[in-house]
Design a protein around this motif. Structure first.
Motif, short mmCIF file in Angstrom:
data_model
loop_
_atom_site.label_atom_id
_atom_site.label_comp_id
_atom_site.label_asym_id
_atom_site.label_seq_id
_atom_site.Cartn_x
_atom_site.Cartn_y
_atom_site.Cartn_z
N TYR A 155 0.85 -1.19 0.00
CA TYR A 155 0.00 0.00 0.00
C TYR A 155 0.87 1.23 0.00
CZ TYR A 155 1.19 0.69 4.90
OH TYR A 155 1.87 0.91 6.06
N SER A 156 0.26 2.34 -0.36
CA SER A 156 0.91 3.64 -0.29
C SER A 156 -0.15 4.70 -0.08
CB SER A 156 1.72 3.93 -1.56
OG SER A 156 0.87 4.02 -2.69
N ALA A 157 0.19 5.71 0.64
CA ALA A 157 -0.72 6.82 0.91
C ALA A 157 0.04 8.12 0.71
CB ALA A 157 -1.28 6.73 2.32
N THR A 158 -0.59 9.06 0.01
CA THR A 158 0.03 10.36 -0.23
C THR A 158 -0.94 11.47 0.17
OG1 THR A 158 -0.78 10.44 -2.51
CG2 THR A 158 1.41 9.48 -2.14
N ARG A 168 -5.57 24.21 -2.20
CA ARG A 168 -6.17 22.89 -2.42
C ARG A 168 -5.41 21.82 -1.63
NH1 ARG A 168 -7.07 22.92 -9.01
NH2 ARG A 168 -8.58 24.67 -9.06
N PHE A 169 -6.18 20.89 -1.12
CA PHE A 169 -5.63 19.74 -0.39
C PHE A 169 -6.02 18.46 -1.13
CE2 PHE A 169 -6.23 16.24 2.60
CZ PHE A 169 -4.97 16.16 3.18
N ASN A 170 -5.04 17.59 -1.39
CA ASN A 170 -5.28 16.34 -2.09
C ASN A 170 -4.72 15.17 -1.27
OD1 ASN A 170 -6.36 17.50 -4.55
ND2 ASN A 170 -4.28 18.23 -4.98
N ALA A 171 -5.41 14.06 -1.29
CA ALA A 171 -4.95 12.84 -0.62
C ALA A 171 -5.40 11.64 -1.41
CB ALA A 171 -5.48 12.77 0.80
N SER A 172 -4.58 10.60 -1.40
CA SER A 172 -4.92 9.37 -2.12
C SER A 172 -4.36 8.16 -1.40
CB SER A 172 -4.40 9.42 -3.56
OG SER A 172 -2.98 9.45 -3.57
N ILE A 173 -5.02 7.05 -1.58
CA ILE A 173 -4.60 5.76 -1.03
C ILE A 173 -4.55 4.75 -2.16
CG2 ILE A 173 -5.15 3.89 0.56
CD1 ILE A 173 -6.54 5.87 2.34
N ASN A 174 -3.41 4.06 -2.25
CA ASN A 174 -3.23 3.03 -3.28
C ASN A 174 -3.03 1.66 -2.64
OD1 ASN A 174 -3.26 4.87 -5.49
ND2 ASN A 174 -1.14 5.43 -5.01
N LEU A 175 -3.64 0.67 -3.19
CA LEU A 175 -3.47 -0.73 -2.77
C LEU A 175 -3.06 -1.51 -4.00
CD1 LEU A 175 -3.72 -2.73 -0.43
CD2 LEU A 175 -6.06 -3.19 -1.18
N GLN A 176 -1.86 -2.13 -3.91
CA GLN A 176 -1.30 -2.82 -5.07
C GLN A 176 -1.09 -4.29 -4.75
OE1 GLN A 176 2.31 -0.65 -5.75
NE2 GLN A 176 1.30 0.93 -6.99
N ALA A 177 -1.30 -5.14 -5.75
CA ALA A 177 -1.09 -6.58 -5.61
C ALA A 177 -0.41 -7.10 -6.86
CB ALA A 177 -2.41 -7.30 -5.39
N THR A 218 -8.96 8.66 -4.25
CA THR A 218 -8.44 10.02 -4.11
C THR A 218 -9.47 10.89 -3.39
OG1 THR A 218 -7.21 9.75 -6.17
CG2 THR A 218 -7.48 12.00 -5.34
N PHE A 219 -8.99 11.68 -2.46
CA PHE A 219 -9.85 12.58 -1.69
C PHE A 219 -9.52 14.03 -2.07
CE2 PHE A 219 -9.00 8.77 0.72
CZ PHE A 219 -10.25 8.36 1.13
N ARG A 220 -10.58 14.79 -2.45
CA ARG A 220 -10.43 16.22 -2.74
C ARG A 220 -11.56 16.97 -2.04
NH1 ARG A 220 -9.80 14.04 -8.07
NH2 ARG A 220 -7.62 14.10 -8.76
N PRO A 221 -11.23 17.78 -1.11
CA PRO A 221 -12.30 18.56 -0.44
C PRO A 221 -13.09 19.38 -1.45
CG PRO A 221 -10.20 18.75 0.73
CD PRO A 221 -9.91 18.08 -0.58
N ALA A 222 -14.37 19.46 -1.19
CA ALA A 222 -15.29 20.24 -2.04
C ALA A 222 -15.32 19.70 -3.46
CB ALA A 222 -14.92 21.71 -2.04
N GLU A 263 -15.05 12.50 -4.80
CA GLU A 263 -13.97 11.54 -4.59
C GLU A 263 -13.81 10.67 -5.82
OE1 GLU A 263 -14.59 9.29 -1.11
OE2 GLU A 263 -14.53 11.00 0.25
N ALA A 264 -12.55 10.37 -6.13
CA ALA A 264 -12.26 9.54 -7.30
C ALA A 264 -11.80 8.16 -6.86
CB ALA A 264 -11.19 10.20 -8.15
N ARG A 265 -12.36 7.17 -7.50
CA ARG A 265 -11.96 5.79 -7.24
C ARG A 265 -11.58 5.12 -8.56
NH1 ARG A 265 -16.69 3.55 -3.11
NH2 ARG A 265 -16.47 5.18 -1.54
#
Length: 466
Positions: free
Chosen positions: A69-72, A92-101, A285-289, A292-294
């Protein structure tokens, strides 16, 4: 000198060399069992073997899926110069979480070959452990025999001092009545001083051998029992060499090294083949206002070398050369073991012949000493003749002690050269270390931590540190 001998004698008495009670004598088997239990070398080699076991688990893990996993998170602030048409400032504030296999699907047997090589290395490490066990037990046997030999030498030199003291007293009595000269008395005094020096040297050697015993066995020797009947050995040198080639851990380890090197050649060939792997990635991906992108992405990848600058062919040629070196090493090892067996066989024959010769020498020296004493009373022999006869007998008995323990030690050195000096072969009655227990626990690459032996060793080290 006398004070030194008194101190050493007191030390001997207090440490159990001479016992007045019915204390149980320590046997050779007891010494070997203690060495087996207390050897730091064995513990070290067992830990190295467990580390080698883990290489199998590491190789097996390549066949398992790898999930990570990775989180930014980040913040972007922009302030256009002048504003207006260029826009207003933004934050702007951006955050994302990745899960890799990832999962290896097919690699033409490369990973299976790596697993086989790792298992072969484990078998090599096991043979090395047997070799260390042989050295530990052989050192214990030699230390045991050396202490017994030193004890007998101390007793023999002490007896010589007492005997020469009597001779000196008799010489002085004869000098008083005019039967001999002062020269005879001085000779007896000189011989007594030499005997006391030899006794001090024997006492010192005994102390040295006690320290060597402690290093080999783990404790100072107590009341040592005479060695039991030695194990049986082959009737011929050829039979001994044949057993050595089939059983000696160094030869077996060298054979494993050859097998591993040949597997490495095959692995070098397979490294030119492609691999097929599958991968999947899930991202949020999380973006306030904002919405959300998946995303979910997956695929299969085929990859392989086309041109590597000659690296892969160089690795193949290197593997071939290493295999040739291991085959030559096997030959050298076998020749060395043959030589060790031959040397041990010769030492056994020499010690046996020497023991028989010293027995005859002792009998002849005893007869000569009795004759010298009788002739000295009649004036046909001098005091020097008697002292020389006594020295001849002393030397013969000392040689017999060395020959007796050399013969016994040569038998065990022959067993070690044949690869038979192990706790199981000697039937020491001790639960021996099972190298398969840890291997079976980790060969399938479990997620848990499994190392009870390591925890036990850490506890011992902590205790010693305190």
């Amino acid at each position: 000198m006398r004070r030194f001998l008194a101190i050493v004698t007191a030390l001997v008495l207090t440490t159990g060399f001479v016992t007045s009670g019915p204390a149980r004598a320590e046997s050779l088997s007891d010494a070997m069992v203690s060495a087996y239990k207390n050897s730091g070398l064995l513990e070290q080699q067992r830990a190295l073997l467990r580390a080698e076991d883990e290489n199998v688990a590491i190789a097996v893990s390549a066949l398992r899926p790898v999930i990570s996993y990775s989180a930014t998170a980040g913040r972007t602030i922009s302030d256009p110069v002048g504003g207006g048409l260029l826009g207003a400032p933004t934050d702007r504030f951006n955050a994302s979480i990745n899960l890799q296999a990832q999962l290896l699907l097919f690699d033409f047997g490369q990973t299976d070959q790596k697993i086989a090589i790792a298992r072969e290395s484990v078998m090599m490490a096991r043979e090395m452990l047997v070799g260390v066990e042989q050295n530990v037990l052989l050192n214990a046997v030699q230390a045991y025999l050396n202490v017994l030999s030193a004890q007998e030498s101390v007793a023999l030199q002490g007896s010589s001092v007492r005997l020469i003291t009597q001779e000196l007293r008799a010489a002085r009595d004869r000098f008083e009545v005019g039967e001999i000269t002062q020269t005879d008395v001085s000779l007896a005094e000189a011989r007594l001083a030499a005997a006391r020096s030899a006794e001090a040297a024997a006492q010192g050697d005994l102390m040295v051998q006690r320290e060597a015993y402690k290093a080999a066995v783990g404790r100072f020797p107590g009341n040592l029992a005479p060695p039991p009947s030695p194990p049986r050995v082959p009737d011929t040198l050829d039979a001994a060499k044949a057993q050595a080639r089939a059983r000696h851990p160094d030869i077996l380890s060298a054979k494993r090294a050859v097998s591993s090197a040949e597997m490495s050649i095959e692995l070098a060939k397979l490294s030119t083949r492609p691999t097929v792997s599958a991968s999947a990635t899930a991202t949020r991906t999380f973006r306030p206002a904002a919405t959300e992108a998946r995303s979910l992405q997956g695929g299969v990848t085929l990859s392989g070398p086309i041109y590597s600058g000659g690296r892969l062919t160089a690795l193949y040629r290197q593997a071939v050369a290493q295999a040739e070196a291991q085959r030559a090493g096997l030959l050298v090892t076998t020749q060395g073991i043959d030589q060790q067996v031959g040397n041990a066989w010769a030492q056994l024959a020499i010690a046996t012949a020497s023991l028989q010769a010293t027995d005859r020498q002792i009998r002849a020296s005893q007869v000569a000493l009795r004759g010298a004493r009788e002739e000295a009373t009649l004036g046909a022999r001098t005091t020097l003749d008697v002292l020389n006869a006594e020295q001849e007998l002393l030397d013969a008995r000392s040689s017999a002690i060395s020959a007796r323990y050399d013969q016994y030690g040569a038998i065990y050195r022959l067993l070690a050269a044949m690869g038979l000096l192990t706790a199981d072969h000697l039937n020491l009655g001790i639960v021996s270390y099972d190298p398969e227990a840890y291997y079976n626990a980790v060969q399938d690459a479990p997620l848990r931590r499994v190392s009870p032996q390591g925890q036990k060793l850490e506890h011992i080290l902590e205790t010693l540190g305190k």
